[in-house]
Design an enzyme around this catalytic site. Structure first.
Site, PDB file in Angstrom:
ATOM      1  N   TYR A   1      -8.293  -6.245  10.940  1.00 54.08           N
ATOM      2  CA  TYR A   1      -7.340  -5.210  11.362  1.00 54.08           C
ATOM      3  C   TYR A   1      -7.307  -5.129  12.887  1.00 54.08           C
ATOM      4  O   TYR A   1      -6.242  -5.208  13.507  1.00 54.08           O
ATOM      5  CB  TYR A   1      -7.781  -3.880  10.755  1.00 54.08           C
ATOM      6  CG  TYR A   1      -6.871  -2.700  11.024  1.00 54.08           C
ATOM      7  CD1 TYR A   1      -5.598  -2.635  10.472  1.00 54.08           C
ATOM      8  CD2 TYR A   1      -7.315  -1.617  11.790  1.00 54.08           C
ATOM      9  CE1 TYR A   1      -4.776  -1.527  10.693  1.00 54.08           C
ATOM     10  CE2 TYR A   1      -6.504  -0.511  12.011  1.00 54.08           C
ATOM     11  CZ  TYR A   1      -5.239  -0.469  11.461  1.00 54.08           C
ATOM     12  OH  TYR A   1      -4.438   0.631  11.673  1.00 54.08           O
TER      13      TYR A   1
ATOM     14  N   VAL B   1       7.672  -8.446   5.503  1.00 54.61           N
ATOM     15  CA  VAL B   1       8.106  -8.810   6.865  1.00 54.61           C
ATOM     16  C   VAL B   1       7.334  -9.994   7.447  1.00 54.61           C
ATOM     17  O   VAL B   1       7.617 -10.408   8.573  1.00 54.61           O
ATOM     18  CB  VAL B   1       8.060  -7.611   7.853  1.00 54.61           C
ATOM     19  CG1 VAL B   1       8.995  -6.507   7.412  1.00 54.61           C
ATOM     20  CG2 VAL B   1       6.646  -7.108   8.058  1.00 54.61           C
TER      21      VAL B   1
ATOM     22  N   THR C   1       0.831  -1.220   0.000  1.00 51.81           N
ATOM     23  CA  THR C   1       0.000   0.000   0.000  1.00 51.81           C
ATOM     24  C   THR C   1       0.862   1.265   0.000  1.00 51.81           C
ATOM     25  O   THR C   1       0.336   2.362  -0.108  1.00 51.81           O
ATOM     26  CB  THR C   1      -0.933   0.066   1.250  1.00 51.81           C
ATOM     27  OG1 THR C   1      -0.122  -0.003   2.434  1.00 51.81           O
ATOM     28  CG2 THR C   1      -1.942  -1.068   1.257  1.00 51.81           C
TER      29      THR C   1
ATOM     30  N   ALA D   1       3.363  -0.088  16.044  1.00 52.75           N
ATOM     31  CA  ALA D   1       2.260   0.833  15.744  1.00 52.75           C
ATOM     32  C   ALA D   1       0.940   0.129  15.970  1.00 52.75           C
ATOM     33  O   ALA D   1       0.485  -0.649  15.134  1.00 52.75           O
ATOM     34  CB  ALA D   1       2.366   1.309  14.293  1.00 52.75           C
TER      35      ALA D   1
ATOM     36  N   THR E   1      -4.714   9.930  11.935  1.00 54.20           N
ATOM     37  CA  THR E   1      -3.665  10.912  11.649  1.00 54.20           C
ATOM     38  C   THR E   1      -3.705  11.290  10.174  1.00 54.20           C
ATOM     39  O   THR E   1      -4.003  10.451   9.325  1.00 54.20           O
ATOM     40  CB  THR E   1      -2.290  10.310  12.017  1.00 54.20           C
ATOM     41  OG1 THR E   1      -2.318  10.012  13.416  1.00 54.20           O
ATOM     42  CG2 THR E   1      -1.150  11.267  11.742  1.00 54.20           C
TER      43      THR E   1
HETATM   44  P1  NAD Z   1       0.349   3.044   4.818  1.00 53.38           P
HETATM   45  O1  NAD Z   1      -0.484   2.034   4.098  1.00 53.38           O
HETATM   46  O2  NAD Z   1       0.640   4.328   4.152  1.00 53.38           O
HETATM   47  O3  NAD Z   1       1.734   2.402   5.262  1.00 53.38           O
HETATM   48  C1  NAD Z   1       1.892   1.052   5.590  1.00 53.38           C
HETATM   49  C2  NAD Z   1       3.120   0.527   4.881  1.00 53.38           C
HETATM   50  O4  NAD Z   1       3.351  -0.847   5.248  1.00 53.38           O
HETATM   51  C3  NAD Z   1       2.972   0.549   3.354  1.00 53.38           C
HETATM   52  O5  NAD Z   1       4.086   1.184   2.780  1.00 53.38           O
HETATM   53  C4  NAD Z   1       2.911  -0.931   2.977  1.00 53.38           C
HETATM   54  O6  NAD Z   1       3.413  -1.180   1.682  1.00 53.38           O
HETATM   55  C5  NAD Z   1       3.735  -1.567   4.088  1.00 53.38           C
HETATM   56  N1  NAD Z   1       3.444  -2.982   4.315  1.00 53.38           N
HETATM   57  C6  NAD Z   1       2.241  -3.572   4.496  1.00 53.38           C
HETATM   58  N2  NAD Z   1       2.392  -4.904   4.676  1.00 53.38           N
HETATM   59  C7  NAD Z   1       3.726  -5.144   4.637  1.00 53.38           C
HETATM   60  C8  NAD Z   1       4.519  -6.313   4.758  1.00 53.38           C
HETATM   61  N3  NAD Z   1       3.961  -7.530   4.957  1.00 53.38           N
HETATM   62  N4  NAD Z   1       5.872  -6.214   4.670  1.00 53.38           N
HETATM   63  C9  NAD Z   1       6.463  -5.011   4.453  1.00 53.38           C
HETATM   64  N5  NAD Z   1       5.755  -3.859   4.323  1.00 53.38           N
HETATM   65  C10 NAD Z   1       4.407  -3.933   4.407  1.00 53.38           C
HETATM   66  O7  NAD Z   1      -0.381   3.292   6.227  1.00 53.38           O
HETATM   67  P2  NAD Z   1      -0.030   4.331   7.378  1.00 53.38           P
HETATM   68  O8  NAD Z   1      -1.189   5.210   7.565  1.00 53.38           O
HETATM   69  O9  NAD Z   1       1.296   4.923   7.151  1.00 53.38           O
HETATM   70  O10 NAD Z   1       0.032   3.356   8.646  1.00 53.38           O
HETATM   71  C11 NAD Z   1       1.271   2.894   9.158  1.00 53.38           C
HETATM   72  C12 NAD Z   1       1.035   2.134  10.451  1.00 53.38           C
HETATM   73  O11 NAD Z   1       0.408   2.972  11.415  1.00 53.38           O
HETATM   74  C13 NAD Z   1       0.154   0.886  10.307  1.00 53.38           C
HETATM   75  O12 NAD Z   1       0.663  -0.131  11.119  1.00 53.38           O
HETATM   76  C14 NAD Z   1      -1.179   1.360  10.826  1.00 53.38           C
HETATM   77  O13 NAD Z   1      -1.926   0.304  11.354  1.00 53.38           O
HETATM   78  C15 NAD Z   1      -0.772   2.357  11.897  1.00 53.38           C
HETATM   79  N6  NAD Z   1      -1.814   3.353  12.149  1.00 53.38           N
HETATM   80  C16 NAD Z   1      -2.016   4.387  11.285  1.00 53.38           C
HETATM   81  C17 NAD Z   1      -3.023   5.319  11.547  1.00 53.38           C
HETATM   82  C18 NAD Z   1      -3.260   6.512  10.657  1.00 53.38           C
HETATM   83  O14 NAD Z   1      -4.145   7.323  10.972  1.00 53.38           O
HETATM   84  N7  NAD Z   1      -2.537   6.707   9.586  1.00 53.38           N
HETATM   85  C19 NAD Z   1      -3.840   5.161  12.685  1.00 53.38           C
HETATM   86  C20 NAD Z   1      -3.606   4.082  13.518  1.00 53.38           C
HETATM   87  C21 NAD Z   1      -2.581   3.196  13.262  1.00 53.38           C
END
Ligand code: NAD
Ligand code: UDP
Length: 319
Positions: free
Chosen positions: A149, A61, A39, A118, A179
């Site tokens: 999730y 990962v 993503t 996270a 966020t």
């Molecule tokens: P995002 O989708 O932009 O980033 C997630 C990244 O993880 C992506 O680059 C994706 O390619 C990578 N990824 C997914 N599965 C993977 C795997 N198996 N191996 C390697 N890379 C993998 O999302 P984000 O908003 O940046 O969220 C990042 C983290 O923060 C997540 O764990 C999410 O649950 C957590 N989070 C985000 C928010 C928010 O508001 N943005 C809120 C709560 C928690």
């Protein structure tokens, strides 16, 4: 050989991961961004290629994960994060939260690295307590579409505490509330990118349900500061990081229309199942143990982010 401390950021090409890479490079760390790009996008970290101390590794990962040499810190951010993404990628979401977290904790144990994972306000599900403190155990439907999730993140927290208690791994858990900021993907289906692209393109703004459900939106710079402080704190139990300024989704849609000067109208659509009715962090703990509270007012953060979205849509900066 460099004597800089080294940090691994999983999900480093994602929205939050890329901002963490920026921050840790600016602080003088060596940074390895690891991502399978499911993503995320290399465009989020394109500005870092060639920068001293930065490396990118394309890797999933959920498979065996290894890093050569010393490793001091791990920030585990890999996971699909928007409801549209995890609806499309349910198995990958469960796998990265469970198997991926297991691999990362194993790597942390091997390297004697401190690991911050996270987690999310989604561990509270559709909360029956408001605002949410870290002591609240949540109200989650394990078999609904959000369950992939929410339960992955709950498992992730349980596994992290087990590695801490059983293996003595140094762990930190951040519970992140909604966020926003530059580098959010326009198509990820979350409320802000959806409303912003609709407003900028003059399309109807799709508000789900009657829009009375609430969220509390945090600007990305505030979140990154909270994470940075948590990593270097002594707090092992989860800490909420979020902006307690709460708004209904209908008012949020109106705010986006106003800030973009759009003529878009609001179109009400069905509310997705298990959509939380309210969400607001109690940040007493972050204030007390990290001395942290948000500094960026929602509208100020929105102005910066809307400029970013306009640039993404029109291809050139809009001044
Ligand atoms: P995002 O989708 O932009 O980033 C997630 C990244 O993880 C992506 O680059 C994706 O390619 C990578 N990824 C997914 N599965 C993977 C795997 N198996 N191996 C390697 N890379 C993998 O999302 P984000 O908003 O940046 O969220 C990042 C983290 O923060 C997540 O764990 C999410 O649950 C957590 N989070 C985000 C928010 C928010 O508001 N943005 C809120 C709560 C928690
Ligand atoms: N939402 C909406 N229209 C959209 C996208 C989202 O009304 O086009 C609503 C969604 O139902 C939820 C809120 O906005 O009530 C926040 O959704 P988001 O996907 O941003 O995050 P989450 O539900 O995970 O907090």
């Amino acid at each position: 050989m460099s004597n800089k401390q080294k940090v691994l950021v999983t999900g480093g090409a994602g929205f939050l991961g890329s901002h963490l890479c920026d921050r840790f490079l600016d602080e003088g760390f060596e940074v390895i961004a690891m991502d399978n790009l499911i993503t995320g996008s290399l465009s989020n970290i394109a500005h870092l290629f060639g920068r001293d101390g930065f490396t990118f590794v394309k890797h999933d990962v959920t498979n065996y994960t290894f890093v050569e040499g010393n490793l001091d810190y791990i920030l585990h951010f890999a996971s699909p994060a928007s409801p549209i993404d995890y609806l499309k990628l349910p198995i990958q979401t469960l796998k990265v939260g469970a198997l991926g977290t297991h691999k990362i904790l194993g790597l942390a144990k091997e390297k004697k690295a401190r690991v911050l994972i996270a987690s999310t306000s989604e561990v509270y599900g559709d909360p029956l307590e408001h605002p949410q403190t870290e002591d609240y155990w949540g109200n989650v439907n394990p078999i609904g579409f959000r369950g992939v999730y929410d339960e992955a993140k709950r498992f992730m927290e349980a596994m992290t505490m087990a590695y801490h208690r059983y293996h003595g791994v140094e762990t930190r858990i951040v519970r992140i509330f909604n966020t926003f900021g530059p580098r959010m993907r326009l198509e990820d289906g979350r409320a802000l990118p959806a409303f912003a692209s609709q407003a900028i393109n003059g399309e109807d703004i799709t508000v789900f349900g009657d829009g009375s459900q609430t969220r509390s939106f945090t600007y990305v710079d505030d979140l990154i500061e909270g994470i940075y402080r948590l990593l270097f704190s002594e707090e092992v139990n989860p800490v909420n990081i979020g902006n307690p300024q709460e708004i209904s989704i209908l008012d949020f849609a109106k705010e986006i229309i106003e800030l973009t000067g759009s003529s878009s109208k609001i179109a009400f659509k069905d509310l997705p199942k298990d959509d939380p009715k309210v969400r607001r962090p109690d940040i007493s703990k972050a204030k007390e143990v990290l001395g942290w509270e948000p500094q960026v007012e929602r509208r100020a953060g929105l102005k910066v982010t809307l400029e970013y979205f306009k640039e993404q849509i029109h291809g050139v900066p809009q001044t």
